[in-house]
Design an enzyme around this catalytic site. Structure first.
Site, PDB file in Angstrom:
ATOM      1  N   GLN A  79       0.849  -1.201   0.000  1.00 60.50           N
ATOM      2  CA  GLN A  79       0.000   0.000   0.000  1.00 60.50           C
ATOM      3  C   GLN A  79       0.883   1.249   0.000  1.00 60.50           C
ATOM      4  OE1 GLN A  79      -3.621  -0.359   0.482  1.00 60.50           O
ATOM      5  NE2 GLN A  79      -3.661   1.757  -0.153  1.00 60.50           N
ATOM      6  N   PHE A  80       1.435   1.609  -1.156  1.00 60.96           N
ATOM      7  CA  PHE A  80       2.331   2.766  -1.220  1.00 60.96           C
ATOM      8  C   PHE A  80       1.622   4.067  -0.873  1.00 60.96           C
ATOM      9  CE2 PHE A  80       0.533   3.020  -5.424  1.00 60.96           C
ATOM     10  CZ  PHE A  80       0.517   4.378  -5.722  1.00 60.96           C
ATOM     11  N   THR A  81       0.299   4.110  -1.013  1.00 64.03           N
ATOM     12  CA  THR A  81      -0.439   5.351  -0.756  1.00 64.03           C
ATOM     13  C   THR A  81      -0.416   5.746   0.717  1.00 64.03           C
ATOM     14  OG1 THR A  81      -2.541   4.169  -0.599  1.00 64.03           O
ATOM     15  CG2 THR A  81      -1.927   5.052  -2.763  1.00 64.03           C
TER      16      THR A  81
END
Length: 151
Positions: A79-81
């Protein structure tokens, strides 16, 4: 690393309407990695999450870890966000997120280390995934490994 930990009754990851991984009771992890993260962060995160006592015992107290519940499991989703910068403007910037090659390698190490502790299912790094879950509680926590580094 920044990890959102959700206690779930069930969770699954689908791509193009095909389930690629799923668990029953356990933890859904949304895992964000930045370039400053190291294997030390992986060790810290795995130890904390695997032993975090957020499941209820017979008296209804949070005394059990995911390892202590019947068929407890982990679903780990990249989940890079989680490292979005939202202070300026209306469109998030993701410059704080780890570079894809580095983040993927560390995410895979995290999943391997977690699997050594408990049954672990994973999403597909970088894929457009749909995550379904049934929260339990709800219990949602955020773990930042920089806290373990004393930063």
């Amino acid at each position: 690393m920044k990890i959102v930990i959700q206690r779930v009754k069930r969770a699954s990851c689908s791509i193009n309407q095909n389930i690629v991984s799923e668990i029953q009771q356990g933890l859904l992890l949304l895992v964000g990695i930045e370039d400053a993260d190291t294997e030390q962060d992986v060790v810290y995160a795995v130890r904390k999450i695997a032993n975090m006592r957020i499941f209820s015992d017979e008296q209804g107290k949070m005394n059990l870890s995911v390892k202590n519940i019947p068929d407890g499991a982990i679903l780990s989703i990249s989940q890079f966000t989680l490292f979005a910068e939202t202070k300026k403007g209306n469109r998030p910037s993701f410059i704080k997120a780890g570079k894809p090659e580095y983040a993927k390698a560390l995410y895979e190490k995290f999943n391997q280390a977690m699997a050594a502790e408990i049954q672990t299912a994973v999403g597909i790094f970088g894929a457009d995934m749909q995550i379904s879950l049934e929260n339990d509680g709800p219990v949602t926590l955020i773990l930042e490994t920089k806290d373990g580094r004393g930063i």
